[in-house]
Scaffold this active site. Structure first.
Site, PDB file in Angstrom:
ATOM      1  N   ASP A   1       0.833  -1.135  -0.018  1.00  0.00           N
ATOM      2  CA  ASP A   1      -0.072   0.078   0.009  1.00  0.00           C
ATOM      3  C   ASP A   1       0.979   1.227   0.017  1.00  0.00           C
ATOM      4  OD1 ASP A   1      -1.721   2.213   0.780  1.00  0.00           O
ATOM      5  OD2 ASP A   1      -2.197   1.393   2.682  1.00  0.00           O
TER       6      ASP A   1
ATOM      7  N   LYS B   1       3.167  11.108  -3.784  1.00  0.00           N
ATOM      8  CA  LYS B   1       1.999  10.567  -4.549  1.00  0.00           C
ATOM      9  C   LYS B   1       1.064  11.511  -5.189  1.00  0.00           C
ATOM     10  CE  LYS B   1      -1.407   7.065  -3.393  1.00  0.00           C
ATOM     11  NZ  LYS B   1      -2.046   6.367  -2.240  1.00  0.00           N
TER      12      LYS B   1
ATOM     13  N   GLU C   1      -7.074   0.795  -4.290  1.00  0.00           N
ATOM     14  CA  GLU C   1      -6.918   0.692  -2.871  1.00  0.00           C
ATOM     15  C   GLU C   1      -8.527   0.132  -2.378  1.00  0.00           C
ATOM     16  OE1 GLU C   1      -5.920   4.650  -2.004  1.00  0.00           O
ATOM     17  OE2 GLU C   1      -3.666   4.217  -2.632  1.00  0.00           O
TER      18      GLU C   1
ATOM     19  N   ASP D   1     -12.864   5.704   3.244  1.00  0.00           N
ATOM     20  CA  ASP D   1     -11.431   5.685   3.563  1.00  0.00           C
ATOM     21  C   ASP D   1     -10.826   7.185   4.222  1.00  0.00           C
ATOM     22  OD1 ASP D   1      -8.719   5.851   3.692  1.00  0.00           O
ATOM     23  OD2 ASP D   1      -8.197   4.878   1.651  1.00  0.00           O
TER      24      ASP D   1
END
Lengths: 166, 661
Positions: free
Chosen positions: B8, B70, B170, B192
């Site tokens: 992850d 990211k 994800e 999330d």
């Protein structure tokens, strides 16, 4: 009866070969699976042993971490002792308590990480602020400790929070 | 074949897991942490730092510390997100044709190269932990990542020396971690809420694939915002109380930051917590000030209510985009540390009208899902060898109707376990093995699976015979119970297939019942244990008295008899404390005989064997894992004529059973 049996045998033979190959394959597959399982199990055993060893050695880690905040609290308290209390016997008593407490921690394998005057090391210290220095060549040195850091039996369990000279 | 690493690769933190023995397992990094900060830096001495080390020196080295890369990976220079970051980030983001680069010192790096450093660290740490080379990985990306961002992530893997077997979303990984991919036509929502970003996705499971129907979120909403609100509130409160503004004091602010985070976490499990930071301000002239403040969960919830509410806008939008309504959703999965907050679990439950899945650690669930996918790709041993567990504990009935477990629930099968039991009465020549299933302490509350009798034990005092009971369950869940008398080697057994005869609902009900009745059951069991102890003491006292005969002082004997009668009287009742007290008194009184017996033993050193026999009577056997431990079983004495008839019946039944199989 004999005839029927013979017939059956004949038609079976290619199937038998096939079945044998299949059985061989299955056998190899199962053996591989079994070996893998055994390996996993042995690895688990080794790992478990390591975990137990480490649990014994560092079993007090959580407790030490909780207690370690008191080291800071003593430091914060003694950072600004009022003038009229400076020589009081009462204060000395409290300072003795601090000394005792630090001794107990040491006996448990705790080492307080050195900070002020040391060169900043990311393995031991966490920089929370950068401040201007007075002299040249001080850059990268630690000028103030914000929170103490600790090692337990040589392992860093909490890094020190520090201010570093620019 | 080597193991495939599930990664992850997060904006703020990364996490990795592998499949081991058919189970996903998070791997700790070299520093011993389960997550690694996604930060890369070149220290002032030129050393390349990744993870915690990079984070710790960030303040002193802001220009050369790259975080949140990211947000840049695979993006174009013109992207609004990039332009925003150019203004926000302390490090330099440069234009590189259509693409972007970051600058550390005098060197320029692509975001892929930075991400590769993180992956490289994870790879190296995993190899060290596992002791084998890792060359392949499954990496997760946000569902909204476009092809360019996915390709860039794949490239980062390649630079790090990893063959990226698959890039997965994800939310899909989170669903995989829960095994929801096997539920056909399910609709799943993944909520999330991480440290700095919020994502919500709607998934649909069809034939072997998990499709992302829609996704939405807020790239600048996360747990850090919750902390900030709490810190601001504490500062205000302190100002009201003490008249001091500590927001200008960096040291105080640092302490407050740690304290607020700790308080937030504590309030997830308790209703109230206290922040106690003594000497938060300590001026020798102005005096010392202490920050001591109680915070309730209700207060925290009131403070962050708006933030929580803000997440439901994107949820609503995602649902709308997917063309589904709340009622269509079968499962809701929570991801990200902030979702541990009870209020969020409650609000999500209220919104969807169903309990969200929270069993897998929300910080690790994505990496776990990546590992599950890796397991499928590497064709893990799980497919070859699917091992089952027994859903309920198995055991036998022992003295006083207690269910003594031999094999605990959730034990992986095939397995076998033996334990030695003994008789409850003198000269008992047969024992009954009553096999039961369930979690309750008393036999009557559990399910009876079968019973059989082992007869032909040589007459002996209670506690002396050793009957070894062996439970053996094969991979199909078929249970064989065997009882063997160690003295005569006589044995009897039963084969039970009905251990699988319960439906899932029945099993669940039995487990629930056990939880509900846990404390009552424990009390019942304790009473039986106390009674057993009392009865054993009466037995051993009587035996000792008769062994010693008139060697016991008359006065002493009378005293013991009185105590014994008193104990017998209370044993008829249900008063645990009274039995305990009476047992203690008799025990004290009978110690005198013990002393006498000891004397006698010394006198008759040659007849040691006799003395030993009576010792067995007084020692109370306990259960345990050791093979030689002896447990008093509820082996009721059977009268000779009844027994023989029953034995035959049972043996016959057993034979019938075996024949019918």
């Amino acid at each position: 009866m004999k005839n029927i049996n013979k017939k059956a045998k004949k038609t079976d033979s290619p199937n038998l070969a096939e079945a044998l190959t299949e059985a061989h394959n299955k056998c190899a597959e199962y053996l591989a699976g079994w070996q893998r399982c055994q390996a996993d199990y042995q690895n688990l055993q080794k790992e478990t042993q390591e975990r137990i060893t480490s649990a014994i050695k560092f079993g007090t880690e959580d407790l030490i971490l909780v207690l370690s905040t008191l080291v800071d609290h003593f430091n914060y308290a003694f950072a600004g002792i009022p003038e009229k209390e400076k020589d009081s016997n009462w204060l000395k008593g409290i300072q003795h308590i601090q000394t005792n407490f630090l001794k107990i921690l040491t006996e448990q394998g705790v080492e307080i990480i050195k900070t002020v005057g040391e060169t900043f090391d990311h393995k031991l210290h966490e920089a929370v602020e950068e401040v201007a220095g007075k002299e040249k060549g001080e850059s990268g040195k630690i000028i103030e400790e914000v929170a103490a850091g600790f090692k337990l039996n040589g392992k860093i369990i909490k890094c020190a929070k520090v201010k570093v000279i620019k | 074949m080597g193991k495939i690493l599930g990664i992850d690769l997060g904006t703020t933190n990364s996490c990795m897991a592998i499949m081991e023995g058919g189970q996903p397992k998070v791997i700790e990094n070299k520093e011993g942490n389960r997550t690694t900060p996604s930060i890369v830096a070149i220290a002032k001495n030129g050393e390349m730092l990744v993870g915690l080390g990079a984070k710790r020196q960030a303040v002193t080295n802001p220009k050369s510390t790259i975080f949140s890369v990211k947000r840049l990976i695979g993006r174009h220079w013109e992207d609004a997100e990039v332009q925003k970051d150019v203004k926000l980030m302390p490090y330099d983001i440069l234009q590189d044709g259509e693409r972007v680069k970051v600058k550390i010192g005098d060197k320029e790096y692509t975001p892929q190269e930075i991400s590769a450093k993180i992956l490289q660290k994870l790879k190296t740490d995993a190899e060290e932990k596992l002791g084998e080379k890792i060359t392949e990985a499954v990496i997760t990306v946000p569902a909204y990542f476009d092809d360019s961002q996915r390709q860039a992530t794949k490239d980062a893997g390649k630079i790090a020396g990893l063959e990226v077997k698959r890039i997965i979303n994800e939310p899909t990984a989170a669903a995989l971690a829960y095994g929801f991919d096997k539920k056909k036509d399910e609709k799943i929502v993944v909520y999330d809420l991480g440290g700095g970003t919020f994502d919500v996705s709607v998934l649909e499971v069809s034939n072997d694939t998990v499709e992302v129907k829609s996704t939405n979120g807020d790239t600048h909403l996360g747990g850090d915002d919750f902390d900030q609100i709490l810190i601001r509130w504490i500062i205000e409160e302190f100002k009201k109380q003490e008249g001091i503004d500590i927001s200008q004091d960096n040291l105080a602010l640092q302490r407050l930051k740690s304290a607020a985070e700790k308080a937030k976490i504590e309030l997830s499990s308790s209703m109230e917590t206290e922040i106690n930071e003594p000497f938060i301000a300590n001026d020798p002239n102005a005096g010392a000030k202490h920050l001591v403040m109680k915070i309730t969960r209700a207060k925290l919830e009131e403070l962050v209510a708006e933030l929580v509410e803000n997440t439901f806008g994107p949820v609503e939008q995602a649902l709308k985009d997917s063309g589904l309504s709340k009622g269509d959703i079968n499962e809701v999965v929570l991801v990200g540390g902030q979702t541990r907050m009870p209020m969020i679990v409650k609000k999500v439950e209220e919104y969807f009208g169903k309990k969200p899945s929270v069993e897998v650690n929300p910080d690790e669930v994505v990496a776990v899902g990546a590992a599950v996918q890796a397991g499928v790709l590497q064709g893990d041993v799980k497919d070859v060898l699917l091992l089952d567990v027994i859903p309920l504990s198995l055991g036998i009935e022992t003295l006083g109707g207690v269910a003594t477990k031999l094999i605990n629930k959730n034990t992986t099968i095939p397995t076998s376990k033996s334990q030695v039991f003994s008789t409850a009465a003198d000269n008992q020549t047969s024992v009954e093995i009553h096999v039961v299933q369930g979690e309750r302490e008393m036999v009557t509350d559990n399910k009876s699976l079968g019973r059989f009798i082992l007869s032909g034990l040589p007459p002996a005092p209670r506690g002396v015979p050793q009957v070894e009971v062996t439970f053996d369950i094969d991979a199909n869940g078929i249970l064989n119970v065997k009882a063997k008398d160690k003295a005569t080697n006589k044995e009897q057994s039963i084969r039970i297939e009905a251990s699988s005869g319960l439906s899932d609902e029945e099993i669940e009900k039995m487990k629930k019942d056990a939880e509900v009745h846990a404390s009552d059951d424990r009390k019942k069991k304790e009473l039986v244990e106390v009674k057993n102890l009392g009865e054993t003491l009466i037995y051993s006292t009587e035996k000792a008295l008769s062994d010693l005969g008139d060697k016991v002082d008359a006065q002493e004997k009378k005293n013991i008899d009185e105590k014994k009668e008193a104990l017998k009287k209370v044993l008829a009742g249900e008063d645990k404390e009274a039995i305990k007290k009476a047992t203690e008194e008799l025990s004290k009184a009978s110690q005198k005989i013990g002393e006498m017996m000891y004397k006698q033993q010394q006198e008759k050193a040659t007849k040691k064997d006799d003395a030993k026999k009576s010792d067995v009577g007084t020692s109370h056997a306990k259960s345990g894992d050791k093979k030689d431990d002896v447990v008093d079983a509820d082996f009721q004495e059977k009268s000779a004529k009844d027994g023989s008839a029953d034995d035959k019946d049972n043996e016959k039944k057993d034979n019938d059973k075996k024949q019918s199989e």
